[in-house]
Scaffold this motif. Structure first.
Motif, PDB file in Angstrom:
ATOM      1  N   GLY A  94      10.177  92.487 104.004  1.00 40.09           N
ATOM      2  CA  GLY A  94      11.451  93.151 103.739  1.00 40.09           C
ATOM      3  C   GLY A  94      12.131  92.614 102.490  1.00 40.09           C
ATOM      4  N   GLU A  95      12.090  91.302 102.312  1.00 36.17           N
ATOM      5  CA  GLU A  95      12.692  90.694 101.123  1.00 36.17           C
ATOM      6  C   GLU A  95      11.953  91.107  99.854  1.00 36.17           C
ATOM      7  N   LEU A  96      10.625  91.137  99.936  1.00 40.67           N
ATOM      8  CA  LEU A  96       9.835  91.535  98.775  1.00 40.67           C
ATOM      9  C   LEU A  96      10.157  92.979  98.389  1.00 40.67           C
ATOM     10  N   LEU A  97      10.238  93.847  99.363  1.00 42.53           N
ATOM     11  CA  LEU A  97      10.556  95.240  99.098  1.00 42.53           C
ATOM     12  C   LEU A  97      11.929  95.361  98.441  1.00 42.53           C
ATOM     13  N   MET A  98      12.911  94.681  98.985  1.00 41.60           N
ATOM     14  CA  MET A  98      14.258  94.721  98.442  1.00 41.60           C
ATOM     15  C   MET A  98      14.285  94.166  97.020  1.00 41.60           C
TER      16      MET A  98
ATOM     17  N   GLN B 290       5.511  84.397  89.141  1.00 38.70           N
ATOM     18  CA  GLN B 290       5.730  84.824  87.751  1.00 38.70           C
ATOM     19  C   GLN B 290       6.738  85.972  87.698  1.00 38.70           C
ATOM     20  N   TYR B 291       6.577  86.959  88.568  1.00 37.58           N
ATOM     21  CA  TYR B 291       7.438  88.148  88.590  1.00 37.58           C
ATOM     22  C   TYR B 291       8.889  87.778  88.915  1.00 37.58           C
ATOM     23  N   ILE B 292       9.080  87.007  89.976  1.00 39.03           N
ATOM     24  CA  ILE B 292      10.428  86.614  90.397  1.00 39.03           C
ATOM     25  C   ILE B 292      11.013  85.619  89.390  1.00 39.03           C
ATOM     26  N   GLY B 293      10.190  84.693  88.901  1.00 40.32           N
ATOM     27  CA  GLY B 293      10.651  83.732  87.914  1.00 40.32           C
ATOM     28  C   GLY B 293      11.112  84.401  86.627  1.00 40.32           C
TER      29      GLY B 293
ATOM     30  N   ASP C 156      20.160  86.352  90.008  1.00 40.47           N
ATOM     31  CA  ASP C 156      20.844  85.110  89.641  1.00 40.47           C
ATOM     32  C   ASP C 156      20.786  84.034  90.715  1.00 40.47           C
ATOM     33  N   GLU C 157      19.964  84.247  91.745  1.00 49.21           N
ATOM     34  CA  GLU C 157      19.857  83.239  92.798  1.00 49.21           C
ATOM     35  C   GLU C 157      18.488  82.555  92.731  1.00 49.21           C
ATOM     36  N   TRP C 158      18.532  81.267  92.478  1.00 48.70           N
ATOM     37  CA  TRP C 158      17.311  80.467  92.412  1.00 48.70           C
ATOM     38  C   TRP C 158      16.589  80.437  93.756  1.00 48.70           C
ATOM     39  N   ALA C 159      17.320  80.685  94.814  1.00 55.17           N
ATOM     40  CA  ALA C 159      16.736  80.643  96.157  1.00 55.17           C
ATOM     41  C   ALA C 159      15.554  81.608  96.297  1.00 55.17           C
ATOM     42  N   TRP C 160      15.575  82.726  95.556  1.00 53.82           N
ATOM     43  CA  TRP C 160      14.455  83.669  95.627  1.00 53.82           C
ATOM     44  C   TRP C 160      13.195  83.055  95.030  1.00 53.82           C
ATOM     45  N   VAL C 161      13.349  82.353  93.951  1.00 50.10           N
ATOM     46  CA  VAL C 161      12.205  81.688  93.326  1.00 50.10           C
ATOM     47  C   VAL C 161      11.656  80.627  94.278  1.00 50.10           C
ATOM     48  N   GLU C 162      12.553  79.870  94.886  1.00 56.30           N
ATOM     49  CA  GLU C 162      12.129  78.836  95.840  1.00 56.30           C
ATOM     50  C   GLU C 162      11.405  79.431  97.037  1.00 56.30           C
ATOM     51  N   LYS C 163      11.902  80.569  97.542  1.00 51.61           N
ATOM     52  CA  LYS C 163      11.243  81.204  98.690  1.00 51.61           C
ATOM     53  C   LYS C 163       9.809  81.574  98.358  1.00 51.61           C
ATOM     54  N   VAL C 164       9.606  82.066  97.141  1.00 51.20           N
ATOM     55  CA  VAL C 164       8.246  82.429  96.731  1.00 51.20           C
ATOM     56  C   VAL C 164       7.395  81.169  96.612  1.00 51.20           C
ATOM     57  N   ARG C 165       7.932  80.150  95.999  1.00 53.17           N
ATOM     58  CA  ARG C 165       7.151  78.922  95.790  1.00 53.17           C
ATOM     59  C   ARG C 165       6.823  78.218  97.097  1.00 53.17           C
ATOM     60  N   LYS C 166       7.692  78.367  98.093  1.00 52.67           N
ATOM     61  CA  LYS C 166       7.428  77.776  99.412  1.00 52.67           C
ATOM     62  C   LYS C 166       6.651  78.729 100.326  1.00 52.67           C
ATOM     63  N   LYS C 167       6.327  79.918  99.798  1.00 51.12           N
ATOM     64  CA  LYS C 167       5.599  80.949 100.552  1.00 51.12           C
ATOM     65  C   LYS C 167       6.353  81.337 101.825  1.00 51.12           C
ATOM     66  N   LYS C 168       7.638  81.586 101.680  1.00 48.49           N
ATOM     67  CA  LYS C 168       8.494  81.949 102.811  1.00 48.49           C
ATOM     68  C   LYS C 168       9.094  83.349 102.678  1.00 48.49           C
TER      69      LYS C 168
ATOM     70  N   LEU D  89      15.271  96.173  93.573  1.00 50.13           N
ATOM     71  CA  LEU D  89      16.414  95.630  92.836  1.00 50.13           C
ATOM     72  C   LEU D  89      16.033  95.253  91.401  1.00 50.13           C
ATOM     73  N   ILE D  90      14.963  94.511  91.252  1.00 57.26           N
ATOM     74  CA  ILE D  90      14.535  94.054  89.931  1.00 57.26           C
ATOM     75  C   ILE D  90      14.142  95.243  89.051  1.00 57.26           C
ATOM     76  N   ASP D  91      13.330  96.144  89.586  1.00 56.65           N
ATOM     77  CA  ASP D  91      12.898  97.298  88.793  1.00 56.65           C
ATOM     78  C   ASP D  91      14.083  98.164  88.378  1.00 56.65           C
TER      79      ASP D  91
END
Length: 136
Positions: free
Chosen positions: A119-123, A91-94, A103-115, A127-129
């Protein structure tokens, strides 16, 4: 002799502040005491007093700086969260993607695939905040 005294006095001041809990303003000077001209080298040359305080503060700041090393193995581990957490992340990344914060859908996909890694979550969180704060 003055240089010798200054080096040791600086180390003593750092020790008293760092190890013994003295406040970083404990230095004696005529403006503090008011009735005595002590220490005389600083009275004769106030610039030396300021330089001494700067040297002490510089040494204290150097001692305070700790090299923070992140364990690359930990930062590169894939998150091991319960499903409800993945749903919240989705929900947060979406939302960030839909709001054009990222602007990269790949982040949403990484979350949905649980990958997603720690480090990525922290970044992403920073970035989002920060981007949301700037827009607001």
């Amino acid at each position: 002799m003055e240089a010798f005294m200054r080096i040791h006095l600086k180390d003593l001041a750092v020790y008293l502040i760092k190890e013994r809990g003295f406040p970083n303003v404990f230095f004696t000077h005529k403006e503090v005491v008011g009735w005595k001209e002590c220490p005389l080298p600083w009275i004769k040359n106030p610039g030396e007093y300021e330089r001494f305080k700067q040297e002490v503060n510089s040494k204290l700041n150097t001692l305070k700086e700790e090299v923070v090393t992140e364990d690359d193995d930990d930062m590169n581990k894939v998150l091991n969260y319960a499903q409800w957490t993945w749903n919240e992340l989705d929900q947060y990344i979406g939302d960030a993607y839909n709001d054009k914060i990222i602007d990269e859908w790949a982040w949403v996909e990484k979350v949905r695939k649980k990958k997603l890694t720690y480090g990525e979550l922290l970044m992403l969180k920073v970035l989002i905040d920060e981007r949301r704060r700037k827009r607001g």
